[in-house]
Design a protein around this motif. Structure first.
Motif, mmCIF file in Angstrom:
data_model
loop_
_atom_site.group_PDB
_atom_site.id
_atom_site.type_symbol
_atom_site.label_atom_id
_atom_site.label_comp_id
_atom_site.label_asym_id
_atom_site.label_seq_id
_atom_site.Cartn_x
_atom_site.Cartn_y
_atom_site.Cartn_z
ATOM 1 N N LEU A 249 81.529 -13.883 -33.722
ATOM 2 C CA LEU A 249 82.961 -13.574 -33.733
ATOM 3 C C LEU A 249 83.692 -14.085 -32.492
ATOM 4 N N LEU A 507 89.544 -7.213 -31.428
ATOM 5 C CA LEU A 507 89.554 -7.511 -32.859
ATOM 6 C C LEU A 507 89.893 -6.272 -33.674
ATOM 7 N N LEU A 522 86.024 -7.120 -41.022
ATOM 8 C CA LEU A 522 84.838 -7.642 -40.343
ATOM 9 C C LEU A 522 83.773 -8.080 -41.345
ATOM 10 N N LEU A 526 82.510 -11.916 -41.348
ATOM 11 C CA LEU A 526 81.113 -12.230 -41.048
ATOM 12 C C LEU A 526 80.443 -12.971 -42.203
#
Length: 557
Positions: A249, A507, A522, A526
């Motif tokens: 990330l 984030l 997320l 991902l």
């Protein structure tokens, strides 16, 4: 310089030869530099692995001693939790250094790579349901193009995935086929996994990250909860997952930072963060810079950028805002003073003060409700100041004017403030100066008045610039989660852990500011970020993200 030019040959061929020799020398220097960088990365990864291994062994010894001899005191259990947190941070840092070493060694053939020696993971519990996902096999041979393919086996990657209130193991199957014409083997390429060998799916990783950084639940507590649900996951395995996911990330964090620091106006603040040290805890700082243009009708999405530092020196905000120029709304911390220098490069930062900070000391001396509560409970009442009550009343009128113009354009806000707020501010200044002349130098009320008078230009900047807010509440709201979370995690395990936490706070808080579920965002990021083109990385930022149709359907079900 002239002598150097005179020493050069006049012949073009000789000049070309000299240029080729110099370029070859520069390539050798660059190659040597790359080798040294790769060697340094490998050495750093080995050192990180050693530290993580030592911390792991200490944790195991402490747990075994507690198991054999029993708990000697309540403090022993707290010490074990502290050791678990320290190991968690070191293991995550070791994974980050291992990935950095792999990247550094990739282009250097003369440096041996480095792979951490991880303990063999236990197989997934048999009671978990399985979902078999078969990737479409190749229709033709990749070698000769023939279509006479015959299955000769398959590779199965088992990934532990989390579905809300449900656990399952997804078995991704890549069937192998051999060509009867050329005997070559064909197989679909392996899918990308954020975690090496794909033991954890993106939804599980998102849950671990959000629980740790969004809900402030350390990994050891998460591991205990998962074990109670019938899915034991070791602490080291989860720490590896955090390190790998944070590395994946990192490009998104850099894009977020660029967006925040491109703002016309920033809110800034900081808060204390305990960090583990040898035999004690030190007090570190977590800084936040918030971009929120909504109060003056701006269309840019809001976002927040967090930074970590071991102390509260002024050099940290100077470094964070080295490339920024514009409006900066914050408290009167002396470390910000150098930001407001007129000759600052790349440009001057205009100071906008916070009226909420200025109001607090007056309110403490004018809290009628607190006195009523004390009187009802039989406690001694606080001496109230009529001057403080009057100043609080006048400041509250300014905030009443702000409410209907919130969200208007800067010109509309400025016009309303010039008409309504400016006369009130001028009267407030006269009143405070008159009252200040009657007070002793050390009086608390005098100090509160001096705080405003000495920074009068910063406090009245909102009258001439519609982009300025009266308060710095945007930054304080961003830090609220950390203030609440300190009671759960007690301290950061290391400086690396603090930096990692700051990146993840950026984030998660930015997702919340844009009305996006951080965990769902997320999970999708991902799953997609590795195959996503770098020039389109902005599409994954929270304000550009839309929930996948499958996720919406799951929520509806």
């Amino acid at each position: 310089m002239d002598a150097d030019l005179a020493a050069l040959p006049d012949d073009v061929d000789a000049l070309k030869a000299a240029l080729m020799i110099e370029r070859a020398r520069m390539r050798e220097v660059a190659a040597e530099r790359d080798v040294r960088g790769a060697e340094l990365a490998v050495a750093r990864a080995k050192a990180s692995e050693d530290l993580a291994l030592i911390a792991h062994q200490k944790l195991r010894i402490a747990k075994l001693e507690r198991q054999i001899y029993g708990p000697r005191s309540e403090r022993s259990s707290l010490l074990i939790e502290q050791m678990a947190l320290e190991f968690e941070e070191l293991a995550a840092s070791a994974t980050e250094d291992e990935l950095a070493a792999e990247i550094a060694v990739a282009d250097v053939t003369s440096v041996a790579g480095f792979t951490r020696q991880r303990p063999e993971r236990n197989t997934f519990p048999e009671h978990l349901p399985r979902e078999r996902v078969v990737i479409d096999p190749p229709a033709v041979c990749n070698c000769c193009g023939g279509n006479r393919l015959r299955k000769m086996g398959e590779d199965v990657t088992k990934t532990l995935e989390s579905i809300p209130r449900k656990w399952k193991v997804i078995e991704t199957v890549r069937e192998k086929f051999t060509c009867r014409d050329c005997e070559k083997i064909s197989q679909a390429p392996a899918p990308f996994h954020v975690i090496a060998r794909g033991w954890a799916g993106p939804s599980l990783l998102a849950m671990i990250l959000f629980e740790k950084f969004g809900q402030h639940q350390p990994l050891n507590r998460q591991a205990e909860r998962y074990a109670r649900e019938g899915v034991p996951i070791s602490l080291s395995t989860m720490a590896d997952a955090v390190g790998s996911a944070c590395t994946a990330l990192a490009p998104l964090s850099r894009r977020l930072e660029s967006h925040v620091l491109a703002a016309e106006r920033l809110h800034g603040d900081d808060t204390t963060v305990p960090v583990l040290a040898k035999g004690k805890t030190d007090t570190a700082r977590c800084w936040v810079y918030v971009r929120d243009d909504r109060p003056f009708g701006g269309t840019s999405p809001p976002a927040a950028m967090f930074y970590y530092s071991r102390d509260r020196k002024g050099e940290h905000p100077r470094l964070h805002l080295a490339g920024y120029s514009g409006l900066f709304q914050a408290d009167a911390f002396d470390g910000y003073r150098h930001l407001y220098a007129p000759d600052r490069s790349p440009g001057r930062i205009l100071e906008a003060a916070c009226w909420v900070h200025a109001r607090r000391p007056f309110f403490a001396m004018a809290d009628l409700d607190e006195n009523a509560r004390r009187k009802a409970s039989g406690k001694k009442e606080i001496p109230l100041s009529p001057i403080a009550i009057e100043i609080v009343r006048r400041i509250d009128v300014l905030f009443e004017i702000e409410r209907p113009i919130n969200g208007k354009t800067p010109d509309e806000r400025r016009a309303m403030r010039q008409m309504l707020s400016k006369p009130l501010v001028e009267e407030l200044q006269l009143y405070m100066r008159e009252q200040r002349a009657k007070l002793a130098r050390g009086h608390d009320l005098a100090k509160a008045i001096d705080y405003i008078i000495k920074r009068w230009d910063a406090f009245t900047l909102f009258l001439d610039d519609g982009r300025v807010c009266l308060s710095n509440n945007a930054a304080e709201r961003a830090l609220r989660g950390i203030a609440l979370g300190r009671k759960s995690w007690m301290f950061c395990g290391s400086d690396r852990g603090g930096q990692r936490a700051a990146a993840m706070y950026s984030l998660i808080v930015s997702a919340k500011m844009n009305g996006v579920d951080p965990q769902a965002w997320l999970a999708d990021v991902l799953a997609r970020i590795a195959a996503h083109p770098e020039h389109r990385l902005d599409e994954l930022l929270p304000w550009n993200w839309t929930a996948p149709a499958a996720a919406v359907a799951d929520v509806a079900a």
